[in-house]
Scaffold this motif. Structure first.
Motif, PDB file in Angstrom:
ATOM      1  N   ARG A 413       0.823  -1.213   0.000  1.00  0.00           N
ATOM      2  CA  ARG A 413       0.000   0.000   0.000  1.00  0.00           C
ATOM      3  C   ARG A 413       0.853   1.257   0.000  1.00  0.00           C
ATOM      4  N   ARG A 414       1.920   1.231   0.788  1.00  0.00           N
ATOM      5  CA  ARG A 414       2.802   2.409   0.837  1.00  0.00           C
ATOM      6  C   ARG A 414       3.511   2.630  -0.492  1.00  0.00           C
ATOM      7  N   LEU A 415       3.797   1.540  -1.188  1.00  0.00           N
ATOM      8  CA  LEU A 415       4.519   1.663  -2.455  1.00  0.00           C
ATOM      9  C   LEU A 415       3.604   2.005  -3.629  1.00  0.00           C
ATOM     10  N   THR A 416       2.407   1.409  -3.630  1.00  0.00           N
ATOM     11  CA  THR A 416       1.521   1.572  -4.787  1.00  0.00           C
ATOM     12  C   THR A 416       0.369   2.539  -4.539  1.00  0.00           C
ATOM     13  N   GLY A 417      -0.015   2.752  -3.275  1.00  0.00           N
ATOM     14  CA  GLY A 417      -1.170   3.594  -2.981  1.00  0.00           C
ATOM     15  C   GLY A 417      -2.490   2.902  -3.214  1.00  0.00           C
ATOM     16  N   ASP A 418      -2.454   1.612  -3.560  1.00  0.00           N
ATOM     17  CA  ASP A 418      -3.682   0.852  -3.786  1.00  0.00           C
ATOM     18  C   ASP A 418      -4.142   0.224  -2.487  1.00  0.00           C
ATOM     19  N   ASP A 419      -5.462   0.330  -2.173  1.00  0.00           N
ATOM     20  CA  ASP A 419      -5.989  -0.231  -0.929  1.00  0.00           C
ATOM     21  C   ASP A 419      -5.767  -1.732  -0.828  1.00  0.00           C
ATOM     22  N   SER A 420      -5.671  -2.407  -1.968  1.00  0.00           N
ATOM     23  CA  SER A 420      -5.494  -3.864  -1.974  1.00  0.00           C
ATOM     24  C   SER A 420      -4.032  -4.287  -1.929  1.00  0.00           C
ATOM     25  N   GLY A 421      -3.114  -3.326  -1.914  1.00  0.00           N
ATOM     26  CA  GLY A 421      -1.687  -3.641  -1.962  1.00  0.00           C
ATOM     27  C   GLY A 421      -1.210  -3.643  -3.395  1.00  0.00           C
ATOM     28  N   ILE A 422      -1.560  -4.667  -4.128  1.00  0.00           N
ATOM     29  CA  ILE A 422      -1.355  -4.666  -5.574  1.00  0.00           C
ATOM     30  C   ILE A 422      -2.727  -4.750  -6.218  1.00  0.00           C
ATOM     31  N   ALA A 423      -2.851  -4.187  -7.406  1.00  0.00           N
ATOM     32  CA  ALA A 423      -4.139  -4.140  -8.082  1.00  0.00           C
ATOM     33  C   ALA A 423      -4.628  -5.559  -8.368  1.00  0.00           C
ATOM     34  N   PRO A 424      -5.942  -5.774  -8.331  1.00  0.00           N
ATOM     35  CA  PRO A 424      -6.481  -7.115  -8.599  1.00  0.00           C
ATOM     36  C   PRO A 424      -6.003  -7.718  -9.912  1.00  0.00           C
ATOM     37  N   LEU A 425      -5.868  -6.906 -10.970  1.00  0.00           N
ATOM     38  CA  LEU A 425      -5.411  -7.439 -12.255  1.00  0.00           C
ATOM     39  C   LEU A 425      -3.983  -7.972 -12.162  1.00  0.00           C
ATOM     40  N   GLN A 426      -3.140  -7.276 -11.414  1.00  0.00           N
ATOM     41  CA  GLN A 426      -1.768  -7.766 -11.233  1.00  0.00           C
ATOM     42  C   GLN A 426      -1.763  -9.063 -10.434  1.00  0.00           C
ATOM     43  N   ARG A 427      -2.626  -9.139  -9.446  1.00  0.00           N
ATOM     44  CA  ARG A 427      -2.709 -10.334  -8.609  1.00  0.00           C
ATOM     45  C   ARG A 427      -3.159 -11.534  -9.440  1.00  0.00           C
ATOM     46  N   ILE A 428      -4.146 -11.328 -10.301  1.00  0.00           N
ATOM     47  CA  ILE A 428      -4.614 -12.414 -11.173  1.00  0.00           C
ATOM     48  C   ILE A 428      -3.489 -12.889 -12.081  1.00  0.00           C
ATOM     49  N   GLY A 429      -2.735 -11.940 -12.648  1.00  0.00           N
ATOM     50  CA  GLY A 429      -1.649 -12.292 -13.569  1.00  0.00           C
ATOM     51  C   GLY A 429      -0.576 -13.152 -12.920  1.00  0.00           C
ATOM     52  N   VAL A 430      -0.209 -12.830 -11.678  1.00  0.00           N
ATOM     53  CA  VAL A 430       0.783 -13.633 -10.961  1.00  0.00           C
ATOM     54  C   VAL A 430       0.283 -15.073 -10.818  1.00  0.00           C
ATOM     55  N   SER A 566      -5.540  -7.824 -20.293  1.00  0.00           N
ATOM     56  CA  SER A 566      -5.446  -6.876 -19.180  1.00  0.00           C
ATOM     57  C   SER A 566      -4.877  -5.537 -19.642  1.00  0.00           C
ATOM     58  N   ARG A 567      -3.990  -5.582 -20.630  1.00  0.00           N
ATOM     59  CA  ARG A 567      -3.456  -4.323 -21.176  1.00  0.00           C
ATOM     60  C   ARG A 567      -4.558  -3.556 -21.900  1.00  0.00           C
ATOM     61  N   TRP A 568      -5.403  -4.289 -22.640  1.00  0.00           N
ATOM     62  CA  TRP A 568      -6.533  -3.637 -23.323  1.00  0.00           C
ATOM     63  C   TRP A 568      -7.482  -3.023 -22.312  1.00  0.00           C
ATOM     64  N   TYR A 569      -7.772  -3.767 -21.256  1.00  0.00           N
ATOM     65  CA  TYR A 569      -8.688  -3.244 -20.237  1.00  0.00           C
ATOM     66  C   TYR A 569      -8.090  -2.031 -19.534  1.00  0.00           C
ATOM     67  N   SER A 570      -6.808  -2.104 -19.189  1.00  0.00           N
ATOM     68  CA  SER A 570      -6.163  -0.993 -18.490  1.00  0.00           C
ATOM     69  C   SER A 570      -6.108   0.253 -19.357  1.00  0.00           C
ATOM     70  N   SER A 571      -5.869   0.069 -20.654  1.00  0.00           N
ATOM     71  CA  SER A 571      -5.859   1.230 -21.543  1.00  0.00           C
ATOM     72  C   SER A 571      -7.251   1.836 -21.661  1.00  0.00           C
ATOM     73  N   SER A 572      -8.279   0.993 -21.557  1.00  0.00           N
ATOM     74  CA  SER A 572      -9.651   1.497 -21.574  1.00  0.00           C
ATOM     75  C   SER A 572      -9.914   2.335 -20.342  1.00  0.00           C
ATOM     76  N   ARG A 573      -9.468   1.824 -19.185  1.00  0.00           N
ATOM     77  CA  ARG A 573      -9.701   2.539 -17.939  1.00  0.00           C
ATOM     78  C   ARG A 573      -8.920   3.835 -17.874  1.00  0.00           C
ATOM     79  N   SER A 574      -7.770   3.883 -18.568  1.00  0.00           N
ATOM     80  CA  SER A 574      -6.961   5.096 -18.519  1.00  0.00           C
ATOM     81  C   SER A 574      -7.647   6.263 -19.205  1.00  0.00           C
ATOM     82  N   LEU A 575      -8.630   5.959 -20.077  1.00  0.00           N
ATOM     83  CA  LEU A 575      -9.395   7.010 -20.746  1.00  0.00           C
ATOM     84  C   LEU A 575     -10.593   7.377 -19.893  1.00  0.00           C
TER      85      LEU A 575
END
Length: 605
Positions: A413-430, A566-575
């Protein structure tokens, strides 16, 4: 009164979601909700998974040894049963969001599941409801496969359990998460903690099922084992009822499919319209949503930008000089359109988790039989029931999940600022990357086991099978929790049970794909001179190792597909939507075109 509302970029209230108590009166934050209420939901989740895991994870042994179905058919019966459980979660999510609410859906279908366990116990206890005993592996015995009335009773009981459990699963997750308000930053952190705690509860239930309850089934018989599952389910239902005074209940919103259908119908009807080139016009905040939006409960939490722009035509109002007001099936709100975009855009993420659950299907079917073909006595005084091997991932999870929540998440959380620690999409990818190595380990060990038996008649110790379960446990901690959190946070207040149910559909399709793969592999690898890889009832003659290598390759390809999705989804969210220029807001929140279809600022209502 407990009201949860979303906020737009200017702080205006978009849509209020009122939660009620057990008497359908607005609930109080001091008396209802929070971890105190969620504990009751966590308890029924633990007891329910304990009950069904004891049945599902050892079901292949009962189907093969007692009901006398061939091994490949037994594996398909188990995977089809588990697949149906998760597919029916869509029904549970729909009924909850639309008509019954989470609490009543859980209560009703909890008793349906309980009736299925009781019927299974009766069938396993009465000899006249099972075929005559015989040894399925022996070539001398000609075993009678269960059919007619016996098969009818068995499948009726099995699918009563599937119906009850399927409709229960998404509501346990969403009802527990509904006890926390997402508008409060502190509550948002507690929500992330709840998802990890829910998986810990799930793991505890699985562990008890795969150790204590499987031991009971092995020592005392399947009839007693099924009876214990029924007792566990009954205890869970009692606990659910005891928490009724503390729950924040989300009222049903009416059919959740109607506003979605309206968007597609309106977009198709206006398919010849031209969308505005100005993305700010379409990416608007939702001020004062009209009445039909509030009823549907749609509350978009994010925007999908310029992706899927053909759906934007559903909220375009063509000005043809008449003052005729368009109906809801021809003119939708921008909020409804954005919610449909979100649903469509998460489907590729959902699809990429299907192969992951196909791997899980092997650990509950062929890996159990793989363990049965090994030396189950690592010590003279200790025997390992093959079905208990599936407890290994959950022992690991019980150790890792608290460490993940208490050590890793605060640091992340301190490193990313995300309440979950790492974003759910990153967690799924791992998790999707890690699961590949589970099948690699399974293939290597199966080859070693088979060669040892064929060459010298030696049975490899069952301890060798542990790595594939350990690696899968690690990958599941990332994938399963990340997927549930991702779908819950993307969904609107009126569709959370249904969107959560989509995560369980991934399990369903994974198990169905397993059945399909087994059939295809047998057909493709069979010839006139040899049987298929999985054709025989004896794993010492089959080539299960090659089937595991196939799944390892599919898992790796699936991981790279996930990276693209996930890259397609993230690029969608960035807009993300920017607030529209002042003076362009209108009371109907629709977009309007002139009859010549040219965009002009003054054409916006």
């Amino acid at each position: 009164m407990d009201i949860q509302s979303g906020q737009n970029s200017k702080g205006d209230s978009m849509l209020a979601q009122v939660f009620v108590d057990w008497r359908d009166k607005p609930c109080s934050p001091k008396k209802h909700g929070g971890m105190r209420a969620a504990v009751f939901v966590l308890a029924i989740q633990a007891f329910e998974i304990m009950a069904i895991a004891a049945v599902g994870n050892n079901l292949i042994t009962y189907v093969f040894d007692e009901m006398h179905f061939p091994l490949s058919k037994s594996a398909n019966i188990v995977t089809n049963f588990i697949g149906t459980v998760f597919l029916l979660s869509l029904l549970g999510g729909f009924l909850s969001d639309s008509y019954l609410g989470s609490f009543w859906t859980m209560l009703i279908f909890g008793f349906v599941e309980l009736s299925g366990f009781i019927l299974l116990s009766i069938q396993a206890h009465l000899p006249q409801l099972r075929p005559p005993p015989c040894n399925m592996i022996s070539k001398e015995d000609h075993c009678m496969e269960a059919n007619g009335f016996r098969a009818t009773i068995f499948f009726l009981a099995l699918y009563l359990v599937a119906l009850g459990s399927g409709c229960l699963k998404p509501n346990m997750i969403s009802h527990g998460a509904d006890q926390f308000g997402q508008d409060d930053p502190d509550q948002s952190k507690k929500l992330s903690t709840y998802f990890n705690t829910a998986y810990f509860s799930f793991s505890m239930g699985e562990l008890i099922a795969l150790t204590a309850l499987v031991w009971v089934q092995t020592r005392s018989g399947m009839d007693v084992g099924f009876g214990v599952s029924a007792a566990a389910m009954a205890v869970g239902l009692v606990i659910l009822i005891c928490g009724a005074f503390f729950y924040r209940n989300k009222p049903p919103q009416g059919s959740i499919f109607t506003p979605i259908a309206r968007v597609f119908v309106a977009a198709f009807t206006k398919r010849k319209q031209v969308c505005p080139s100005n993305s700010e016009v379409l990416q608007r905040s939702h001020i004062d949503p009209p009445e039909h939006l509030a009823i549907s409960g749609l509350e978009p939490s994010s925007f999908v930008g310029n992706k899927l722009r053909f759906l934007d035509k559903a909220c375009i109002k063509a000005q043809d000089g008449s003052d005729v007001k368009e109906g809801a099936w021809r003119l939708c709100t921008a909020a409804e359109v954005e919610q449909v975009k979100i649903i469509v855009s998460v489907i590729p993420i959902f699809a990429c988790t299907i192969i992951f659950n196909t791997v899980l299907a092997q650990l509950q079917t062929f890996s159990v039989q793989q363990g049965s073909a090994m030396n189950t006595r690592p010590a003279k005084s200790f025997q390992v029931p093959p079905a208990s091997l599936q407890a290994i991932p959950y022992i690991m999870l019980i150790l890792l999940v608290p460490l993940y929540e208490t050590c890793f998440v605060p640091l992340a959380r301190r490193l990313t600022g995300d309440d979950s620690g790492i974003a759910p999409l990153q967690r799924i990818g791992v998790g999707l990357f890690t699961v590949t190595f589970s099948m690699v380990a399974a293939a290597v060990i199966e080859k070693k086991r088979r060669d040892a038996y064929v060459d010298s008649g030696e049975q490899l110790s069952i301890i060798w099978i542990a790595p594939q379960f350990l690696i899968f446990g690690l990958s599941e901690m990332f994938t399963a929790v990340g997927l549930i959190e991702f779908f819950y946070k993307q969904s609107s207040a009126g569709m959370r049970s249904f969107l959560t149910a989509m995560t369980y559909c991934s399990y369903s399709f994974g198990f169905y794909l397993s059945s399909l793969l087994v059939s295809l592999v047998n057909r493709i690898t069979s010839s006139s001179s040899r049987d298929g890889w999985l054709r025989d009832n004896d794993l010492n003659k089959d080539r299960l190792d090659l089937f595991y290598w196939l799944l390892a390759a599919l898992s790796l390809v699936n991981f790279f597909s996930y990276l693209l999705c996930s890259r397609w989804y993230s690029s969608s969210r960035s807009l993300s939507a920017n607030p529209p220029p002042s003076g362009l807001h209108g009371e109907d929140d629709h977009l309007s075109f002139t009859s010549s279809k040219h965009v002009a600022a003054e054409a916006i209502l």
